[in-house]
Design a protein around this motif. Structure first.
Motif, PDB file in Angstrom:
ATOM      1  N   GLU A 204       0.835  -1.213   0.000  1.00 15.68           N
ATOM      2  CA  GLU A 204       0.000   0.000   0.000  1.00 15.68           C
ATOM      3  C   GLU A 204       0.864   1.255   0.000  1.00 15.68           C
ATOM      4  OE1 GLU A 204      -4.058  -1.190   2.457  1.00 15.68           O
ATOM      5  OE2 GLU A 204      -2.187  -0.905   3.568  1.00 15.68           O
ATOM      6  N   TYR A 205       1.994   1.195   0.691  1.00 16.26           N
ATOM      7  CA  TYR A 205       2.918   2.332   0.742  1.00 16.26           C
ATOM      8  C   TYR A 205       3.611   2.526  -0.606  1.00 16.26           C
ATOM      9  CZ  TYR A 205       7.096   5.003   2.049  1.00 16.26           C
ATOM     10  OH  TYR A 205       8.101   5.936   2.113  1.00 16.26           O
ATOM     11  N   LEU A 206       3.983   1.414  -1.260  1.00 17.92           N
ATOM     12  CA  LEU A 206       4.672   1.507  -2.546  1.00 17.92           C
ATOM     13  C   LEU A 206       3.738   1.982  -3.651  1.00 17.92           C
ATOM     14  CD1 LEU A 206       6.762  -1.814  -2.450  1.00 17.92           C
ATOM     15  CD2 LEU A 206       7.626   0.511  -2.153  1.00 17.92           C
ATOM     16  N   ASP A 207       2.557   1.396  -3.719  1.00 16.61           N
ATOM     17  CA  ASP A 207       1.616   1.672  -4.819  1.00 16.61           C
ATOM     18  C   ASP A 207       0.385   2.370  -4.234  1.00 16.61           C
ATOM     19  OD1 ASP A 207       3.362   0.387  -6.570  1.00 16.61           O
ATOM     20  OD2 ASP A 207       2.427  -1.568  -6.235  1.00 16.61           O
ATOM     21  N   ASN A 208       0.546   3.644  -3.918  1.00 16.87           N
ATOM     22  CA  ASN A 208      -0.474   4.364  -3.148  1.00 16.87           C
ATOM     23  C   ASN A 208      -1.418   5.191  -4.003  1.00 16.87           C
ATOM     24  OD1 ASN A 208       1.254   6.394  -3.975  1.00 16.87           O
ATOM     25  ND2 ASN A 208       1.397   7.391  -1.980  1.00 16.87           N
ATOM     26  N   ILE A 209      -1.486   4.908  -5.293  1.00 19.99           N
ATOM     27  CA  ILE A 209      -2.385   5.651  -6.187  1.00 19.99           C
ATOM     28  C   ILE A 209      -3.844   5.311  -5.842  1.00 19.99           C
ATOM     29  CG2 ILE A 209      -2.431   3.883  -8.008  1.00 19.99           C
ATOM     30  CD1 ILE A 209      -2.218   6.191 -10.063  1.00 19.99           C
ATOM     31  N   PHE A 210      -4.757   6.232  -6.132  1.00 20.98           N
ATOM     32  CA  PHE A 210      -6.197   6.060  -5.937  1.00 20.98           C
ATOM     33  C   PHE A 210      -6.547   5.694  -4.482  1.00 20.98           C
ATOM     34  CE2 PHE A 210      -5.521   4.388 -10.419  1.00 20.98           C
ATOM     35  CZ  PHE A 210      -5.723   5.626 -11.003  1.00 20.98           C
ATOM     36  N   PRO A 211      -6.283   6.587  -3.543  1.00 22.82           N
ATOM     37  CA  PRO A 211      -6.551   6.279  -2.129  1.00 22.82           C
ATOM     38  C   PRO A 211      -8.016   5.996  -1.832  1.00 22.82           C
ATOM     39  CG  PRO A 211      -6.035   8.620  -2.427  1.00 22.82           C
ATOM     40  CD  PRO A 211      -5.706   7.938  -3.708  1.00 22.82           C
ATOM     41  N   ASN A 212      -8.929   6.486  -2.668  1.00 22.89           N
ATOM     42  CA  ASN A 212     -10.362   6.303  -2.415  1.00 22.89           C
ATOM     43  C   ASN A 212     -10.989   5.229  -3.295  1.00 22.89           C
ATOM     44  OD1 ASN A 212     -10.288   8.432  -0.524  1.00 22.89           O
ATOM     45  ND2 ASN A 212     -10.554   9.941  -2.163  1.00 22.89           N
ATOM     46  N   ILE A 213     -10.181   4.363  -3.902  1.00 22.29           N
ATOM     47  CA  ILE A 213     -10.722   3.352  -4.820  1.00 22.29           C
ATOM     48  C   ILE A 213     -11.649   2.389  -4.078  1.00 22.29           C
ATOM     49  CG2 ILE A 213      -8.873   1.631  -4.524  1.00 22.29           C
ATOM     50  CD1 ILE A 213      -8.971   1.232  -7.593  1.00 22.29           C
ATOM     51  N   ASN A 214     -12.654   1.909  -4.800  1.00 19.84           N
ATOM     52  CA  ASN A 214     -13.572   0.902  -4.281  1.00 19.84           C
ATOM     53  C   ASN A 214     -13.522  -0.292  -5.234  1.00 19.84           C
ATOM     54  OD1 ASN A 214     -15.738  -0.734  -3.527  1.00 19.84           O
ATOM     55  ND2 ASN A 214     -17.063   0.999  -3.007  1.00 19.84           N
ATOM     56  N   TYR A 215     -13.052  -1.432  -4.734  1.00 24.95           N
ATOM     57  CA  TYR A 215     -12.871  -2.614  -5.579  1.00 24.95           C
ATOM     58  C   TYR A 215     -14.145  -3.039  -6.287  1.00 24.95           C
ATOM     59  CZ  TYR A 215     -15.246  -5.517  -2.091  1.00 24.95           C
ATOM     60  OH  TYR A 215     -16.188  -6.068  -1.253  1.00 24.95           O
ATOM     61  N   LYS A 216     -15.311  -2.621  -5.765  1.00 20.53           N
ATOM     62  CA  LYS A 216     -16.586  -3.035  -6.356  1.00 20.53           C
ATOM     63  C   LYS A 216     -16.816  -2.425  -7.737  1.00 20.53           C
ATOM     64  CE  LYS A 216     -18.822  -3.873  -1.884  1.00 20.53           C
ATOM     65  NZ  LYS A 216     -19.910  -3.473  -0.955  1.00 20.53           N
ATOM     66  N   VAL A 217     -15.925  -1.502  -8.136  1.00 21.93           N
ATOM     67  CA  VAL A 217     -16.035  -0.933  -9.479  1.00 21.93           C
ATOM     68  C   VAL A 217     -15.903  -2.019 -10.539  1.00 21.93           C
ATOM     69  CG1 VAL A 217     -13.565  -0.413  -9.802  1.00 21.93           C
ATOM     70  CG2 VAL A 217     -15.281   1.044 -10.885  1.00 21.93           C
ATOM     71  N   TYR A 218     -15.332  -3.169 -10.170  1.00 16.81           N
ATOM     72  CA  TYR A 218     -15.176  -4.290 -11.113  1.00 16.81           C
ATOM     73  C   TYR A 218     -16.395  -5.223 -11.133  1.00 16.81           C
ATOM     74  CZ  TYR A 218     -10.298  -3.319 -12.190  1.00 16.81           C
ATOM     75  OH  TYR A 218      -9.135  -2.747 -12.658  1.00 16.81           O
ATOM     76  N   ARG A 219     -17.418  -4.906 -10.365  1.00 15.59           N
ATOM     77  CA  ARG A 219     -18.598  -5.775 -10.375  1.00 15.59           C
ATOM     78  C   ARG A 219     -19.327  -5.683 -11.710  1.00 15.59           C
ATOM     79  NH1 ARG A 219     -21.644  -5.732  -4.454  1.00 15.59           N
ATOM     80  NH2 ARG A 219     -20.026  -6.954  -3.408  1.00 15.59           N
TER      81      ARG A 219
END
Length: 530
Positions: A512-527
């Motif tokens: 999470e520290y290395l790849d910290n892009i999109f802090p507000n992403i919601n994995y459900k976007v792939y549903r």
């Protein structure tokens, strides 16, 4: 009264390159060079135009990876040190060349340039996104979005949820940073396939851009070619690149950037200076690299780098003004001709990579500055326009189905799918399948929620079209391969850990520290859509 419109569009994009695990990674300098040579000069130009009462209009994409990097405190701190090193070097250059009047003149030119960059950087507290946003707020700049990580969408179309995620995450990230939804999108690599417009419409976007043949070969054939937008059946508008105006600026052979008066990109102090002298300013391991300090001009075609003459920014600026006048003259005649045929105001859409202006073509920002000023003061044939403003003024357009296309080599998908990079796609497709299955889960606790969101980040980062592009171009290939593999390996570990419900919290925190892009992403976007 103007009888037509010119829409300049700049595509500002860099892949997400951030390495907190290392004190120095050369690829981070892609961002630092672009800040010094393109983004700061553009902001400085905007400020000058506003100060002088020139009401300019420019459309510009700022891609999510670029916005994330520009706002990252670690990268801001590293850029600050990078700029300080450049200022130290040019100060030494003034002293070092005190017996060569021309070189002192050039070194002093860079002293002033870097000092101005420092002043602007500090005035905005290192936050250039805020600097760009103020010109959107004044309606001079129309900032549009792109794919979340510049993923090549036609090569994802068998997984609609992956395309949906690239667009939706980008739109949400845009709203987080600019305080309103985006109105348009620069499709990554201008790559379009039939049906993509549905995802664009579902995200609430009003328009996208394609290459010229994407509209020229639409069905039915558009009556006005590329000189008016078309509407897809979803109501989303499509603007196409104008070939004539593009070639005048893009081409190093017949375009402006190849002029002998302009600065030579490939002859850099980092490779020319005596080794012990330049050693503190190159890579920590002692390898030479570009510094951005260049003392020579293109001079003439066919000459070796050793035959280049010394550069003179005064005469280069005069040539940039001359070329801006020529570009304006050509657009006036083009608009007059088109208006006579179309009997309605044409729009000439001229899209370019933003990094062309300043980084590759050093005089590019001077060219744009002169073009905006000459357009405002010296002609009334055409007006500058944002694409969204044109749609509002002319809401009735022909409905067509665009043709599959990109602005890459041969106009389709070959550059991103060939012998050099085809190996990545089975892995990306399998990861997309796995992410779609993960998206159907309900997280049982905060740790699983974080793992699911990080899996989405890792897939998006692996999908960046930049890695396939670099593999095709043959430069920095090991880095592109390493990035693709590392994101896929992280994704697959997350997938396996989630499935067996044994998440390594320490390892997850590190990733999470290395790849910290999109802090507000919601994995459900792939549903899958219901």
């Amino acid at each position: 009264m103007s009888i037509g419109y010119l829409a300049l569009v700049l595509h500002a994009h860099l892949p997400f390159v951030r390495h907190p695990e290392s004190d120095y990674v050369l690829e981070e300098e892609w961002l630092f060079e672009a800040i010094t040579e393109t983004y700061i000069p553009l902001i400085k130009m905007f400020e000058g135009l506003k100060r002088d009462g020139v009401e300019f209009k420019l459309t510009m994409s700022l891609t999510p990876p670029l916005v994330a990097m520009l706002r990252d405190p670690l990268l801001q701190e590293r850029y600050d040190k990078h700029l300080a090193k450049l200022q130290e070097l040019v100060a030494r250059e003034v002293e070092h060349n005190q017996h060569n009047g021309h070189l002192v003149y050039l070194a002093e030119h860079y002293v002033e340039e870097f000092a101005e960059a420092r002043t602007l950087w500090e005035r905005y507290g290192g936050d250039l996104v805020t600097a760009f946003k103020q010109f959107q707020d004044s309606n001079n700049l129309e900032i549009i979005t792109c794919g979340a990580t510049h993923g090549y969408l036609p090569l994802m179309k068998m997984y609609p949820q992956a395309v949906q995620a690239q667009i939706q995450v980008a739109c949400e990230h845009y709203e987080d940073n600019f305080g309103r939804p985006p109105r348009g999108i620069w499709l990554p690599e201008c790559a379009y396939y039939n049906g993509l417009e549905r995802h664009v419409a579902d995200a609430g976007l009003r328009y996208f851009l394609t290459d010229g043949h994407g509209v020229l070969y639409a069905q039915p054939r558009p009556r006005f070619g590329t000189y008016a937008p078309i509407f897809t059946e979803t109501g989303v508008a499509v603007f196409a690149r104008d070939h004539e105006s593009s070639q005048q600026v893009w081409s190093s052979l017949v375009g402006y950037p190849g002029s002998p008066e302009y600065r030579e990109f490939y002859k850099d102090l980092g490779w020319e200076a005596e080794y012990e002298y330049i050693k503190p300013y190159i890579m920590p391991n002692g390898q030479r690299k570009n510094t951005g300090i260049k003392y020579h001009k293109i001079t003439g075609r066919g000459l070796g780098l050793g035959d280049k003459e010394l550069y003179d920014p005064y005469w280069a600026r005069q040539k940039a003004a001359e070329h801006a006048g020529n570009f304006m003259f050509n657009r006036e005649r083009q608009v007059e001709h088109l208006h006579g045929i179309m009997q309605r105001p044409p729009i000439i859409v001229s899209p370019y990579d933003a990094e062309l202006f300043g980084h590759w073509w050093y005089e590019g920002p001077w060219f744009l500055d002169c073009l905006f000023r000459k357009t405002w003061f010296d002609q009334d044939v055409y007006a500058m326009s944002h694409l969204a403003d044109y749609l509002q003024a002319y809401p009735t357009q022909q409905v067509c189905r665009p043709a599959q296309s990109s602005w890459g080599y041969k106009g389709f998908h070959e550059y991103w799918l060939n012998h050099s990079n085809s190996w990545i796609y089975p892995h990306l497709h399998k990861a997309a399948e796995r992410m779609i299955s993960l998206a159907c889960r309900e997280a049982t606790d905060d740790l699983e929620l974080r793992a699911l969101n990080q899996a989405a980040r890792e897939l998006l980062l692996a999908q960046s079209s930049d890695w396939a592009f670099i593999m095709s171009s043959g430069t920095m290939v090991p880095y592109a391969v390493r990035r693709t593999r590392s994101h896929l390996m992280r994704f697959n570990k997350l997938y396996d850990d989630i499935k067996v419900e044994k998440i390594d919290s320490g390892w997850l925190e590190k990733v999470e520290y290395l790849d910290n892009i999109f802090p507000n992403i919601n994995y459900k976007v792939y549903r899958p859509a219901l």
